[in-house]
Design a protein around this motif. Sequence first.
Motif: not given
Length: 76
Positions: A38-49
Amino acid sequence: MELVQCKKDVIKSLGHDFVEENPPSVLFKQNNFYPVFQDEYGTWLSTDEEGEAHIISEGTDDLEADPWFGVYFNKL
C-alpha cells in the motif's frame, strides 16, 4: 508487504476496443504469486511479470472488499 495469488490472467488493455495488442500481454498470470503493498495514499499496488507497478485496488484498506480484486486475486 503481503502476497496474493492470481486466480485469472490479467490482460493489458489499452482502453480502446479497436487498438489492442495481438497477442495480448498478460500482466499477471493465473496461479502465480505477487507481492502487494500500500502506498502513502492507501492505494494497493503490485508488480507484474516485467516488474512494472500496477494498481490492483484503491479506496479500501481491505483488499478483499474490492470487487475487481476479488475476480482476479486471492489474498493469502
